[in-house]
Every structure is written in C-alpha cells, then in structure tokens.
Design an enzyme around this catalytic site. Structure first.
Site, PDB file in Angstrom:
ATOM      1  CG  ASP A   1      -1.907   1.020   1.345  1.00 40.88           C
ATOM      2  OD1 ASP A   1      -2.414   1.436   0.283  1.00 40.88           O
ATOM      3  OD2 ASP A   1      -2.254   1.442   2.473  1.00 40.88           O
TER       4      ASP A   1
ATOM      5  CD  GLU B   1      -3.676   8.895  -3.474  1.00 40.60           C
ATOM      6  OE1 GLU B   1      -3.346   7.867  -2.834  1.00 40.60           O
ATOM      7  OE2 GLU B   1      -3.724  10.032  -2.959  1.00 40.60           O
TER       8      GLU B   1
ATOM      9  N   GLY C   1      -8.937   5.450   3.122  1.00 36.26           N
ATOM     10  CA  GLY C   1      -9.478   6.164   4.283  1.00 36.26           C
ATOM     11  C   GLY C   1     -10.794   5.596   4.754  1.00 36.26           C
TER      12      GLY C   1
HETATM   13  P1  13P Z   1      -7.696   4.407   7.250  1.00 33.95           P
HETATM   14  O1  13P Z   1      -6.480   4.399   8.125  1.00 33.95           O
HETATM   15  O2  13P Z   1      -8.460   5.665   7.347  1.00 33.95           O
HETATM   16  O3  13P Z   1      -8.558   3.205   7.467  1.00 33.95           O
HETATM   17  O4  13P Z   1      -7.187   4.362   5.747  1.00 33.95           O
HETATM   18  C1  13P Z   1      -6.659   3.201   5.231  1.00 33.95           C
HETATM   19  C2  13P Z   1      -6.011   3.431   3.929  1.00 33.95           C
HETATM   20  O5  13P Z   1      -6.567   4.039   3.052  1.00 33.95           O
HETATM   21  C3  13P Z   1      -4.672   2.876   3.751  1.00 33.95           C
HETATM   22  O6  13P Z   1      -4.151   3.209   2.511  1.00 33.95           O
END
Ligand code: 13P
Length: 279
Positions: free
Chosen positions: A82, A134, A207
């Site tokens: 990620d 992104e 998020g």
């Molecule tokens: P959160 O920490 O808000 O769950 O977001 C996760 C995310 O988008 C990781 O890339």
C-alpha cells in the site's frame, strides 16, 4: 495455494457488484485476525502494508508472513504494498512475491505521475503483479508525517490517466482521508459517479476508517471495488490489548496475543460483511 492478484479479486468484485476489503497489517496478530475473518466468512481479502509502516514492521519479515498466510488460507488472498513511495521498496515487494503494488505518486504533477506509473507497471507485469495508482490527493496521512490536504480527483484527468497507463485500479480522492475523521466526511459521490462514468478501471476508496455502512454501500453502488481499512484495525488491536491488560493483575503474553487478534478479527469481519453488501 490461495495467493492471487489484486486484479483477479477486483474483477470478481465487479461481477458481484461488491468491493474487496484491503486490510492493513503490522504484525502476526493482525494477519491472524484478518485471515480468520476472511475464512469464517468465506470471503477473499487483500492483506496490505504501507511503505511508511515498514519502519516498525520490516518488509523482509512482514512480507513472507503475509505471503505464507495467503498461501495457507482456505480463501483467496492478494498481498499488496500500500502507498509505495519509493521505487526501491516497490521493487523489493515484487521480488519478495507481493501480487500487487500501489505507486503513490499523487503529489507529482500529472505527467510525472503517468511516467512513474508506467515504469512501475512495466516492472510489475514481469512478475504477473497488479498495479494501483492514485490521482488527486487523499487527505490525512497513512502513518506519521504531515497530513495531506484533499485534492479532489478530476474526472476527465482520471479517464486520461487510466487510458494512458492501463492500471488495474485507481485510488480516487472524493473527500476521503486517512486516519480518524474529526467529523463524518461529506464524500463527493457526484465526483465518484462522474469518474466511474468515464472509465472502466476499478476504483479504490482509501481512508475507510469512520465511513458509515450506508456510505460504503453507496460508494460500492457507484463503482468502488476495493476499500482500504487501516486505522480501525490498529485501534481495535490496541483497544483489546488495553482492555485485556487493565482487566488482569498479571498480563499473560498468550492471552494478550489472542485479545489483539480478536480485536482485528472483529473489525475486519464487520467490514467484510458491509463490503459484500449483505444488508
Ligand atoms: P484508514 O487508516 O483511514 O482506514 O485508511 C486506510 C487506507 O486508506 C490505507 O491506505
């Protein structure tokens, strides 16, 4: 063997009009909790770790753990990097065997983002791996550092970006942010709808922590096919650890480990059930 690519899981999600959950992990208990939730619900998931997290959870250790968990699972699991920020880290993840990587070049100018993404795609394809990119800027931060200001994804640019790069998934910025929201965000579903109308590339919602079940379902109905959850799992683990420790005179490692995995399991399971749109 149940290690699959992100592209494969997203394709399946598209067919069933649901979203695949991408759950961030940082230690053994998080992996165990997430995989148990996936197996008990018989649902494929993505196990992921962000580059910024590697300071506390090194890739050389977490990578093999995540891959072994996926291969030994009774459900299909993709293992994903990620928010890859550096080429060195992305290449290392691919070499270890991650089945997808995200290049986060969202802070670069449009043409620079395209160039960097194309180069990662070329490398990833040699490993049979998928690529997420992104466009626009998701708010907050995914671990330390300064919070990014939200910059909404522009639908016309999203279309061009997807066409020119051929990415497997596009993370969009529609008012979403990493971390705990101070107030419930007003997601711009009109922007999401416009993006989805212009491209067939599966869309990703970052998020996820703090977004309501109804908002998730609306996002899925408009084309979101991967949803990232990180903070809620980290918080669930820490909360269960705290609760266990404050409820006992002498903390026991094995019970503590079980409590941490349970916290993550419950959070992941709750989200899996929403993302599969079981109302
Ligand atoms: P959160 O920490 O808000 O769950 O977001 C996760 C995310 O988008 C990781 O890339």
């Amino acid at each position: 063997m149940a290690l699959v690519t992100l592209g494969e899981l997203i394709k399946r999600a598209e067919k069933s009009n649901c979203a695949v959950g991408a759950f961030s992990v940082g230690n053994l208990e998080m992996v165990l909790g997430a995989v148990r939730a996936a197996e008990e619900t018989n649902t494929p998931i993505i196990l992921q770790i962000a580059e910024v997290r590697l300071k506390t959870s090194p890739l050389e250790l977490m990578g093999p753990l995540m891959l072994a968990a996926a291969k030994n699972s009774s459900v299909d699991i993709a293992v994903h990097l990620d928010h890859g920020l550096t080429r060195g880290c992305i290449d290392k993840a691919l070499e270890i065997g991650f089945t997808s990587v995200m290049l986060d070049a969202s802070l670069l100018a449009f043409e620079e983002n395209i160039k960097a993404t194309e180069s990662v795609i070329e490398k990833a394809r040699a490993y049979g791996a998928s690529v997420e990119a992104e466009l626009g800027v998701v708010g907050g931060n995914e671990g330390g550092g300064n919070a990014h200001k939200i910059l909404y994804t522009q639908p016309a640019l999203a279309k061009e970006f997807c066409e020119r790069t051929g990415i497997d998934a596009l993370a969009v910025a529609i008012g979403n942010a990493h971390g705990n929201y101070p107030v419930l965000p007003a997601l711009r579903f009109d922007v999401l709808e416009k993006i989805a109308s212009l491209t067939d590339t599966p869309l990703v919602l970052h998020g996820g922590t703090g977004i309501t079940a109804d908002m998730f379902r609306t996002a899925i109905s408009l084309g979101i096919r991967k949803i990232n959850i990180a903070t809620a799992s980290f918080d669930a683990l820490a909360g269960h650890a705290k609760e266990y420790c404050s409820g006992t005179e002498k903390a026991n490692y094995f019970e503590l480990s079980t409590a941490m995995a349970k916290g993550v399991y419950e959070n992941v399971r709750k989200h899996i059930e929403i993302f599969n749109c079981e109302v």
